[in-house]
Design a protein around this motif. Structure first.
Motif, PDB file in Angstrom:
ATOM      1  N   LEU A   6       0.835  -1.196   0.000  1.00 56.38           N
ATOM      2  CA  LEU A   6       0.000   0.000   0.000  1.00 56.38           C
ATOM      3  C   LEU A   6       0.868   1.243   0.000  1.00 56.38           C
ATOM      4  CD1 LEU A   6      -2.693   1.430   0.178  1.00 56.38           C
ATOM      5  CD2 LEU A   6      -2.616   1.150   2.646  1.00 56.38           C
ATOM      6  N   LEU A   9       2.342   1.671  -3.480  1.00 56.25           N
ATOM      7  CA  LEU A   9       1.348   2.132  -4.450  1.00 56.25           C
ATOM      8  C   LEU A   9       0.977   3.590  -4.213  1.00 56.25           C
ATOM      9  CD1 LEU A   9      -0.964  -0.999  -4.714  1.00 56.25           C
ATOM     10  CD2 LEU A   9       0.582  -0.104  -6.452  1.00 56.25           C
ATOM     11  N   GLN A  68      -5.593  -2.109 -10.331  1.00 54.15           N
ATOM     12  CA  GLN A  68      -4.920  -2.690  -9.168  1.00 54.15           C
ATOM     13  C   GLN A  68      -5.704  -2.418  -7.890  1.00 54.15           C
ATOM     14  OE1 GLN A  68      -2.124  -4.655  -8.913  1.00 54.15           O
ATOM     15  NE2 GLN A  68      -2.373  -4.794 -11.115  1.00 54.15           N
ATOM     16  N   TYR A  69      -6.157  -1.184  -7.737  1.00 50.92           N
ATOM     17  CA  TYR A  69      -6.921  -0.843  -6.537  1.00 50.92           C
ATOM     18  C   TYR A  69      -8.230  -1.623  -6.470  1.00 50.92           C
ATOM     19  CZ  TYR A  69      -3.711   3.086  -5.930  1.00 50.92           C
ATOM     20  OH  TYR A  69      -2.607   3.872  -5.752  1.00 50.92           O
ATOM     21  N   GLN A  70      -8.849  -1.840  -7.627  1.00 55.15           N
ATOM     22  CA  GLN A  70     -10.113  -2.569  -7.652  1.00 55.15           C
ATOM     23  C   GLN A  70      -9.917  -4.035  -7.303  1.00 55.15           C
ATOM     24  OE1 GLN A  70     -11.298  -1.432 -11.622  1.00 55.15           O
ATOM     25  NE2 GLN A  70     -12.726   0.106 -10.842  1.00 55.15           N
ATOM     26  N   LYS A  72      -7.657  -5.240  -5.215  1.00 52.44           N
ATOM     27  CA  LYS A  72      -7.142  -5.402  -3.858  1.00 52.44           C
ATOM     28  C   LYS A  72      -8.212  -4.988  -2.856  1.00 52.44           C
ATOM     29  CE  LYS A  72      -3.111  -6.338  -5.577  1.00 52.44           C
ATOM     30  NZ  LYS A  72      -2.771  -7.675  -5.856  1.00 52.44           N
ATOM     31  N   PHE A  74      -7.903  -3.167  -0.103  1.00 53.19           N
ATOM     32  CA  PHE A  74      -7.393  -2.179   0.830  1.00 53.19           C
ATOM     33  C   PHE A  74      -8.532  -1.442   1.522  1.00 53.19           C
ATOM     34  CE2 PHE A  74      -3.926  -1.874  -2.526  1.00 53.19           C
ATOM     35  CZ  PHE A  74      -3.096  -2.757  -1.874  1.00 53.19           C
ATOM     36  N   SER A  77      -9.296   1.659  -0.279  1.00 54.69           N
ATOM     37  CA  SER A  77      -9.418   1.484  -1.721  1.00 54.69           C
ATOM     38  C   SER A  77     -10.438   2.416  -2.359  1.00 54.69           C
ATOM     39  CB  SER A  77      -9.727   0.038  -2.082  1.00 54.69           C
ATOM     40  OG  SER A  77     -10.984  -0.337  -1.602  1.00 54.69           O
ATOM     41  N   LEU A  80      -8.683   5.660  -2.975  1.00 55.94           N
ATOM     42  CA  LEU A  80      -7.692   5.489  -4.038  1.00 55.94           C
ATOM     43  C   LEU A  80      -8.368   5.357  -5.399  1.00 55.94           C
ATOM     44  CD1 LEU A  80      -5.334   2.984  -2.196  1.00 55.94           C
ATOM     45  CD2 LEU A  80      -4.949   5.429  -2.552  1.00 55.94           C
ATOM     46  N   LYS A  81      -9.450   4.579  -5.454  1.00 58.40           N
ATOM     47  CA  LYS A  81     -10.174   4.400  -6.721  1.00 58.40           C
ATOM     48  C   LYS A  81     -10.773   5.726  -7.187  1.00 58.40           C
ATOM     49  CE  LYS A  81     -12.444   0.750  -5.153  1.00 58.40           C
ATOM     50  NZ  LYS A  81     -13.364  -0.383  -5.050  1.00 58.40           N
ATOM     51  N   CYS A  84      -7.993   7.964  -8.570  1.00 59.98           N
ATOM     52  CA  CYS A  84      -7.585   7.543  -9.912  1.00 59.98           C
ATOM     53  C   CYS A  84      -8.635   7.913 -10.951  1.00 59.98           C
ATOM     54  CB  CYS A  84      -7.334   6.037  -9.953  1.00 59.98           C
ATOM     55  SG  CYS A  84      -5.700   5.581  -9.380  1.00 59.98           S
TER      56      CYS A  84
END
Length: 108
Positions: A6, A9, A68-70, A72, A74, A77, A80-81, A84
């Motif tokens: 994490l 990333l 990648q975030y989708q 995982k 996290f 997330s 982060l999603k 992005c």
């Protein structure tokens, strides 16, 4: 292990988001003010097309990060999603705007 991934990333995402989007290799104010010939406008059109290509690379980069975030689980997330996706939207708009400017200069 997840914490290290994490952190990595996040660091990559922040560095790419903070990187200068497209430093102008020319003085755009001067180039636009003095453009008179077909060659001048062609140079501007090429500049805008190159900027569009750079923005498209950013779109693809952030789509990969989003994927990648989708994939995982996290805790952060969603943040982060969303981050992005906002960048993808902004870069896609920049691609279209730059291509539009290139088209306009080719018509001059």
């Amino acid at each position: 292990m997840k914490t290290k991934l994490l952190t990595l990333l996040l660091a990559v995402g922040l560095l790419s988001a903070c990187a200068e989007m497209n430093p102008h290799p020319m003085d755009m104010n001067l180039a636009v003010q003095t453009a008179k010939t077909k060659a001048d406008h062609e140079a501007l059109a090429e500049h805008y097309e190159e900027a569009a290509k750079d923005m498209q690379l950013k779109v693809e980069e952030h789509k990969k990060l989003l994927s990648q975030y989708q994939s995982k689980g996290f805790r952060q997330s969603k943040i982060l999603k969303d981050h992005c996706q906002r960048l993808i939207n902004a870069y896609e708009k920049a691609v279209q705007e730059n291509l539009s400017m290139a088209t306009l200069h080719r018509q001059m």
